[in-house]
Design a protein around this motif. Sequence first.
Motif, PDB file in Angstrom:
ATOM      1  N   GLU A  73      60.136  21.167  -8.908  1.00  0.00           N
ATOM      2  CA  GLU A  73      60.980  20.901 -10.080  1.00  0.00           C
ATOM      3  C   GLU A  73      62.362  21.522  -9.903  1.00  0.00           C
ATOM      4  OE1 GLU A  73      58.849  22.390 -13.452  1.00  0.00           O
ATOM      5  OE2 GLU A  73      57.314  20.833 -13.336  1.00  0.00           O
ATOM      6  N   CYS A  74      62.391  22.743  -9.374  1.00  0.00           N
ATOM      7  CA  CYS A  74      63.681  23.409  -9.184  1.00  0.00           C
ATOM      8  C   CYS A  74      64.499  22.735  -8.091  1.00  0.00           C
ATOM      9  CB  CYS A  74      63.466  24.881  -8.848  1.00  0.00           C
ATOM     10  SG  CYS A  74      63.018  25.886 -10.283  1.00  0.00           S
ATOM     11  N   ALA A  75      63.842  22.239  -7.049  1.00  0.00           N
ATOM     12  CA  ALA A  75      64.570  21.551  -5.976  1.00  0.00           C
ATOM     13  C   ALA A  75      65.223  20.282  -6.493  1.00  0.00           C
ATOM     14  CB  ALA A  75      63.624  21.226  -4.819  1.00  0.00           C
ATOM     15  N   ASN A  76      64.620  19.669  -7.490  1.00  0.00           N
ATOM     16  CA  ASN A  76      65.183  18.441  -8.062  1.00  0.00           C
ATOM     17  C   ASN A  76      66.103  18.720  -9.250  1.00  0.00           C
ATOM     18  OD1 ASN A  76      63.784  16.798  -6.246  1.00  0.00           O
ATOM     19  ND2 ASN A  76      61.960  16.827  -7.531  1.00  0.00           N
ATOM     20  N   SER A  77      66.269  19.979  -9.614  1.00  0.00           N
ATOM     21  CA  SER A  77      67.103  20.315 -10.763  1.00  0.00           C
ATOM     22  C   SER A  77      68.587  20.267 -10.401  1.00  0.00           C
ATOM     23  CB  SER A  77      66.747  21.714 -11.285  1.00  0.00           C
ATOM     24  OG  SER A  77      67.182  22.692 -10.363  1.00  0.00           O
ATOM     25  N   SER A  78      69.428  20.356 -11.419  1.00  0.00           N
ATOM     26  CA  SER A  78      70.878  20.313 -11.198  1.00  0.00           C
ATOM     27  C   SER A  78      71.384  21.589 -10.512  1.00  0.00           C
ATOM     28  CB  SER A  78      71.602  20.124 -12.528  1.00  0.00           C
ATOM     29  OG  SER A  78      71.324  21.213 -13.391  1.00  0.00           O
ATOM     30  N   LYS A  79      70.634  22.683 -10.652  1.00  0.00           N
ATOM     31  CA  LYS A  79      71.049  23.938 -10.043  1.00  0.00           C
ATOM     32  C   LYS A  79      71.039  23.841  -8.511  1.00  0.00           C
ATOM     33  CE  LYS A  79      70.003  28.859 -10.007  1.00  0.00           C
ATOM     34  NZ  LYS A  79      69.143  29.920 -10.495  1.00  0.00           N
ATOM     35  N   CYS A  80      70.068  23.138  -7.959  1.00  0.00           N
ATOM     36  CA  CYS A  80      69.953  23.004  -6.502  1.00  0.00           C
ATOM     37  C   CYS A  80      70.452  21.651  -6.000  1.00  0.00           C
ATOM     38  CB  CYS A  80      68.497  23.206  -6.076  1.00  0.00           C
ATOM     39  SG  CYS A  80      67.875  24.861  -6.422  1.00  0.00           S
ATOM     40  N   MET A  83      72.654  21.644  -2.689  1.00  0.00           N
ATOM     41  CA  MET A  83      71.891  21.910  -1.473  1.00  0.00           C
ATOM     42  C   MET A  83      71.044  20.702  -1.090  1.00  0.00           C
ATOM     43  SD  MET A  83      72.679  24.654  -3.068  1.00  0.00           S
ATOM     44  CE  MET A  83      72.848  26.366  -3.197  1.00  0.00           C
ATOM     45  N   LYS A  84      70.472  20.068  -2.105  1.00  0.00           N
ATOM     46  CA  LYS A  84      69.658  18.887  -1.838  1.00  0.00           C
ATOM     47  C   LYS A  84      70.537  17.758  -1.298  1.00  0.00           C
ATOM     48  CE  LYS A  84      66.127  15.915  -3.697  1.00  0.00           C
ATOM     49  NZ  LYS A  84      65.219  15.616  -4.767  1.00  0.00           N
ATOM     50  N   HIS A  85      71.738  17.621  -1.836  1.00  0.00           N
ATOM     51  CA  HIS A  85      72.664  16.587  -1.377  1.00  0.00           C
ATOM     52  C   HIS A  85      73.018  16.797   0.103  1.00  0.00           C
ATOM     53  CE1 HIS A  85      75.897  13.671  -1.506  1.00  0.00           C
ATOM     54  NE2 HIS A  85      76.725  14.594  -1.015  1.00  0.00           N
ATOM     55  N   HIS A  86      73.326  18.048   0.480  1.00  0.00           N
ATOM     56  CA  HIS A  86      73.658  18.348   1.877  1.00  0.00           C
ATOM     57  C   HIS A  86      72.459  18.069   2.788  1.00  0.00           C
ATOM     58  CE1 HIS A  86      77.654  19.929   1.313  1.00  0.00           C
ATOM     59  NE2 HIS A  86      77.225  20.754   0.364  1.00  0.00           N
ATOM     60  N   PHE A  87      71.269  18.429   2.322  1.00  0.00           N
ATOM     61  CA  PHE A  87      70.067  18.203   3.129  1.00  0.00           C
ATOM     62  C   PHE A  87      69.825  16.708   3.331  1.00  0.00           C
ATOM     63  CE2 PHE A  87      65.396  17.551   3.266  1.00  0.00           C
ATOM     64  CZ  PHE A  87      65.160  18.107   4.513  1.00  0.00           C
ATOM     65  N   GLU A  88      69.939  15.918   2.265  1.00  0.00           N
ATOM     66  CA  GLU A  88      69.714  14.476   2.373  1.00  0.00           C
ATOM     67  C   GLU A  88      70.759  13.811   3.265  1.00  0.00           C
ATOM     68  OE1 GLU A  88      69.543  13.253  -1.699  1.00  0.00           O
ATOM     69  OE2 GLU A  88      67.428  13.826  -1.894  1.00  0.00           O
ATOM     70  N   GLU A  89      72.023  14.259   3.193  1.00  0.00           N
ATOM     71  CA  GLU A  89      73.059  13.724   4.084  1.00  0.00           C
ATOM     72  C   GLU A  89      72.729  14.032   5.538  1.00  0.00           C
ATOM     73  OE1 GLU A  89      76.823  15.341   2.922  1.00  0.00           O
ATOM     74  OE2 GLU A  89      77.286  13.629   1.633  1.00  0.00           O
ATOM     75  N   GLU A 108      71.527  17.222  16.498  1.00  0.00           N
ATOM     76  CA  GLU A 108      71.390  18.292  15.513  1.00  0.00           C
ATOM     77  C   GLU A 108      70.075  18.151  14.763  1.00  0.00           C
ATOM     78  OE1 GLU A 108      73.965  18.256  12.075  1.00  0.00           O
ATOM     79  OE2 GLU A 108      74.279  16.110  12.263  1.00  0.00           O
ATOM     80  N   ASP A 109      69.737  19.199  14.043  1.00  0.00           N
ATOM     81  CA  ASP A 109      68.594  19.152  13.136  1.00  0.00           C
ATOM     82  C   ASP A 109      69.053  19.685  11.783  1.00  0.00           C
ATOM     83  OD1 ASP A 109      68.810  21.881  13.456  1.00  0.00           O
ATOM     84  OD2 ASP A 109      66.999  22.092  14.639  1.00  0.00           O
ATOM     85  N   CYS A 110      68.203  19.589  10.804  1.00  0.00           N
ATOM     86  CA  CYS A 110      68.578  19.965   9.439  1.00  0.00           C
ATOM     87  C   CYS A 110      67.873  21.233   8.982  1.00  0.00           C
ATOM     88  CB  CYS A 110      68.252  18.805   8.502  1.00  0.00           C
ATOM     89  SG  CYS A 110      69.105  17.293   8.940  1.00  0.00           S
ATOM     90  N   VAL A 111      67.574  22.116   9.912  1.00  0.00           N
ATOM     91  CA  VAL A 111      66.851  23.339   9.574  1.00  0.00           C
ATOM     92  C   VAL A 111      67.667  24.202   8.620  1.00  0.00           C
ATOM     93  CG1 VAL A 111      65.860  25.459  10.515  1.00  0.00           C
ATOM     94  CG2 VAL A 111      65.553  23.306  11.723  1.00  0.00           C
ATOM     95  N   GLU A 112      68.925  24.386   8.896  1.00  0.00           N
ATOM     96  CA  GLU A 112      69.761  25.245   8.051  1.00  0.00           C
ATOM     97  C   GLU A 112      69.846  24.703   6.633  1.00  0.00           C
ATOM     98  OE1 GLU A 112      74.254  27.161   7.959  1.00  0.00           O
ATOM     99  OE2 GLU A 112      73.603  25.997   9.692  1.00  0.00           O
ATOM    100  N   GLU A 113      70.067  23.402   6.510  1.00  0.00           N
ATOM    101  CA  GLU A 113      70.158  22.784   5.184  1.00  0.00           C
ATOM    102  C   GLU A 113      68.820  22.886   4.440  1.00  0.00           C
ATOM    103  OE1 GLU A 113      71.311  21.519   7.961  1.00  0.00           O
ATOM    104  OE2 GLU A 113      73.417  20.986   7.618  1.00  0.00           O
ATOM    105  N   PHE A 114      67.735  22.716   5.183  1.00  0.00           N
ATOM    106  CA  PHE A 114      66.408  22.833   4.575  1.00  0.00           C
ATOM    107  C   PHE A 114      66.176  24.242   4.035  1.00  0.00           C
ATOM    108  CE2 PHE A 114      61.886  23.931   5.027  1.00  0.00           C
ATOM    109  CZ  PHE A 114      61.342  23.031   4.128  1.00  0.00           C
ATOM    110  N   PHE A 115      66.534  25.259   4.815  1.00  0.00           N
ATOM    111  CA  PHE A 115      66.349  26.632   4.362  1.00  0.00           C
ATOM    112  C   PHE A 115      67.211  26.949   3.140  1.00  0.00           C
ATOM    113  CE2 PHE A 115      64.715  27.858   8.732  1.00  0.00           C
ATOM    114  CZ  PHE A 115      63.409  27.981   8.294  1.00  0.00           C
ATOM    115  N   HIS A 116      68.418  26.420   3.098  1.00  0.00           N
ATOM    116  CA  HIS A 116      69.269  26.638   1.927  1.00  0.00           C
ATOM    117  C   HIS A 116      68.630  26.014   0.685  1.00  0.00           C
ATOM    118  CE1 HIS A 116      72.688  28.586   3.775  1.00  0.00           C
ATOM    119  NE2 HIS A 116      72.703  27.670   4.733  1.00  0.00           N
ATOM    120  N   LEU A 117      68.103  24.815   0.829  1.00  0.00           N
ATOM    121  CA  LEU A 117      67.448  24.151  -0.299  1.00  0.00           C
ATOM    122  C   LEU A 117      66.206  24.920  -0.749  1.00  0.00           C
ATOM    123  CD1 LEU A 117      67.102  21.770  -2.247  1.00  0.00           C
ATOM    124  CD2 LEU A 117      65.897  20.567  -0.408  1.00  0.00           C
ATOM    125  N   GLN A 118      65.383  25.352   0.193  1.00  0.00           N
ATOM    126  CA  GLN A 118      64.177  26.094  -0.165  1.00  0.00           C
ATOM    127  C   GLN A 118      64.502  27.441  -0.790  1.00  0.00           C
ATOM    128  OE1 GLN A 118      60.963  25.082  -0.219  1.00  0.00           O
ATOM    129  NE2 GLN A 118      61.947  23.130   0.188  1.00  0.00           N
TER     130      GLN A 118
END
Length: 134
Positions: A73-80, A83-89, A108-118
């Motif tokens: 729920e928090c990952a899909n919230s406006s607060k995150c 980070m979710k936008h960067h990860f999806e891009e 490249e991989d998206c590990v950094e973006e994933f960790f920021h989102l989590q």
Amino acid sequence: MGLVDMFSDIMSSLSLPEAQAEAPPAEEVEVEAPVAEEEPEAEAEEEEEEEEEEEEEEEEEEPEDVQPQLVEECANSSKCAPMKHHFEECVARVTMQQEDPDFKGPHEDCVEEFFHLQHCATQCAAPKLFELLK
């Protein structure tokens, strides 16, 4: 006795013996003796005992963990959302690179973006989780 014979004797004396394991014991099959017919009262008592055991098992079950739901729920919230936008891009970019056989750039991989989102999602979910645990 030559030099080769001496080395072969030394090697044979230093070699480890083969490990030999015993075969596992044969499984014994138990034959059940025919059961005499029981009275209906005894069957009813056994059924009641089984029902009580099932009720006890249901009571002893652990409650469902709500933490993964709160994190989602928090990952899909406006607060995150940033980070979710960067990860999806990043995921879209990496997917396009993998599909293009002529791509010569850095992979490249998206590990950094994933960790920021989590990190954002767990930081958001932690206070909610502890409120539920109180």
